[in-house]
Design a protein around this motif. Structure first.
Motif, PDB file in Angstrom:
ATOM      1  N   HIS A 272      12.085 -11.469  -1.946  1.00  7.24           N
ATOM      2  CA  HIS A 272      11.351  -9.972  -1.051  1.00  7.24           C
ATOM      3  C   HIS A 272      12.021  -8.974  -1.244  1.00  7.24           C
ATOM      4  O   HIS A 272      13.208  -8.615  -1.747  1.00  7.24           O
ATOM      5  CB  HIS A 272      11.474 -10.699   0.354  1.00  7.24           C
TER       6      HIS A 272
ATOM      7  N   GLN B  82       5.795 -11.373   6.211  1.00  7.73           N
ATOM      8  CA  GLN B  82       6.176 -12.814   5.824  1.00  7.73           C
ATOM      9  C   GLN B  82       7.734 -12.624   5.400  1.00  7.73           C
ATOM     10  O   GLN B  82       8.182 -11.587   5.613  1.00  7.73           O
ATOM     11  CB  GLN B  82       5.283 -13.011   4.436  1.00  7.73           C
TER      12      GLN B  82
ATOM     13  N   GLU C 253       2.082  -9.951  -5.500  1.00 11.00           N
ATOM     14  CA  GLU C 253       1.589  -9.957  -4.323  1.00 11.00           C
ATOM     15  C   GLU C 253       0.769 -11.249  -3.549  1.00 11.00           C
ATOM     16  O   GLU C 253       0.349 -12.087  -4.191  1.00 11.00           O
ATOM     17  CB  GLU C 253       0.245  -9.045  -4.701  1.00 11.00           C
ATOM     18  N   THR C 254       0.937 -11.108  -2.558  1.00 11.64           N
ATOM     19  CA  THR C 254       0.217 -12.427  -1.598  1.00 11.64           C
ATOM     20  C   THR C 254      -0.937 -11.680  -0.508  1.00 11.64           C
ATOM     21  O   THR C 254      -0.992 -10.391  -0.633  1.00 11.64           O
ATOM     22  CB  THR C 254       1.285 -13.064  -0.811  1.00 11.64           C
TER      23      THR C 254
ATOM     24  N   ASN D 224      -1.069 -12.090   2.331  1.00  6.45           N
ATOM     25  CA  ASN D 224      -0.172 -11.203   3.608  1.00  6.45           C
ATOM     26  C   ASN D 224       0.118  -9.975   3.217  1.00  6.45           C
ATOM     27  O   ASN D 224      -0.224  -8.959   4.035  1.00  6.45           O
ATOM     28  CB  ASN D 224       0.815 -12.171   3.969  1.00  6.45           C
ATOM     29  N   ASN D 225       0.720  -9.668   2.178  1.00  5.01           N
ATOM     30  CA  ASN D 225       1.177  -8.266   1.668  1.00  5.01           C
ATOM     31  C   ASN D 225      -0.001  -7.231   1.663  1.00  5.01           C
ATOM     32  O   ASN D 225       0.028  -6.368   2.240  1.00  5.01           O
ATOM     33  CB  ASN D 225       1.613  -8.245   0.120  1.00  5.01           C
ATOM     34  N   LYS D 226      -1.076  -8.154   0.945  1.00  8.60           N
ATOM     35  CA  LYS D 226      -2.344  -7.091   0.812  1.00  8.60           C
ATOM     36  C   LYS D 226      -3.015  -6.766   2.335  1.00  8.60           C
ATOM     37  O   LYS D 226      -3.247  -5.569   2.425  1.00  8.60           O
ATOM     38  CB  LYS D 226      -3.642  -8.018   0.064  1.00  8.60           C
TER      39      LYS D 226
ATOM     40  N   TYR E 170       5.921  -4.630  -6.309  1.00  9.72           N
ATOM     41  CA  TYR E 170       5.783  -6.214  -6.868  1.00  9.72           C
ATOM     42  C   TYR E 170       6.022  -6.378  -8.261  1.00  9.72           C
ATOM     43  O   TYR E 170       5.480  -5.622  -8.947  1.00  9.72           O
ATOM     44  CB  TYR E 170       4.403  -6.742  -6.129  1.00  9.72           C
TER      45      TYR E 170
ATOM     46  N   LYS F 159      -0.993  -6.536   5.001  1.00 12.64           N
ATOM     47  CA  LYS F 159      -0.080  -5.816   5.406  1.00 12.64           C
ATOM     48  C   LYS F 159       0.582  -6.543   6.691  1.00 12.64           C
ATOM     49  O   LYS F 159       0.853  -6.288   7.748  1.00 12.64           O
ATOM     50  CB  LYS F 159      -0.442  -4.440   6.128  1.00 12.64           C
TER      51      LYS F 159
ATOM     52  N   ASN G 209      10.613  -0.592  -0.450  1.00 14.13           N
ATOM     53  CA  ASN G 209      10.914  -1.858  -1.208  1.00 14.13           C
ATOM     54  C   ASN G 209      10.390  -1.540  -2.448  1.00 14.13           C
ATOM     55  O   ASN G 209       9.356  -0.655  -2.718  1.00 14.13           O
ATOM     56  CB  ASN G 209      10.113  -2.766  -0.707  1.00 14.13           C
TER      57      ASN G 209
ATOM     58  N   ARG H 128      10.883  -8.557  -7.452  1.00 13.01           N
ATOM     59  CA  ARG H 128      10.350  -8.913  -6.287  1.00 13.01           C
ATOM     60  C   ARG H 128       9.107  -9.679  -6.337  1.00 13.01           C
ATOM     61  O   ARG H 128       8.410  -9.423  -7.542  1.00 13.01           O
ATOM     62  CB  ARG H 128       9.961  -7.566  -5.577  1.00 13.01           C
TER      63      ARG H 128
END
Length: 169
Positions: free
Chosen positions: A61, A144, A134-135, A137-139, A88, A141, A85, A131
């Motif tokens: 992560h 996780q 993309e998930t 959850n990332n999309k 991705y 925001k 960060n 890293r």
């Protein structure tokens, strides 16, 4: 939930004002920088010597990638913990010298302090840090990590596949 970017930025500014070293995202119950540093430092001290002369790839992560960056580069953690960060599925390579217990800067113009021993066992490990892709959850925001690890979405699987091909070559 990180969807309220104003709240997240206000929290970040609050921590910057206190000059406190911590992770990028600070929510109750999450691992903080000192604990993450201790865990990852112990892990690296055990793992890197087992892989001398090898290329090791870690997929992680965003916050742990910044702690690992500090472990290798010795950059100021206060400066690092307030940087964004990494993107991705974008690799970052580090070269660890066991003899010096530090990163070898392959871009140095002066290499007088770097030893190139003629040993049977190479003291260097190449580590590539990536890293995760993309998930959903990332999309969206959404938070996780820890106990919340969402599956990669279609974009994330594509990113992971592209990086896997690049790392193979």
């Amino acid at each position: 939930d990180r969807s309220d970017r104003a709240m997240t930025e206000a929290r970040r500014i609050h921590f910057i004002g206190r000059a406190e070293v911590d992770t990028n995202e600070r929510f109750d119950g999450m691992e903080r920088w000192p604990e993450m540093y201790e865990r990852l430092s112990t892990f690296m001290k055990k793992t890197l010597p087992r892989h001398r002369s090898e290329h090791v790839v870690f997929v992680t992560h965003g916050d742990p990638s910044m702690v690992i960056r500090h472990l290798f580069t010795k950059e100021d953690p206060l400066k690092l913990c307030y940087q964004p960060n990494p993107p991705y599925a974008t690799p970052v390579a580090y070269f660890w010298d066991h003899n010096r217990e530090g990163e070898i800067d392959l871009h140095k113009h002066v290499i007088d302090d770097v030893e190139w021993p003629a040993e049977e066992e190479d003291p260097i490990v190449e580590l590539t840090l990536v890293r995760h892709g993309e998930t959903d959850n990332n999309k969206l925001k959404l938070l996780q990590g820890g106990n919340i690890d969402a599956e990669l979405n279609d974009t994330g699987r594509m990113q992971a596949g592209e990086q896997a091909q690049k790392l193979k070559n």
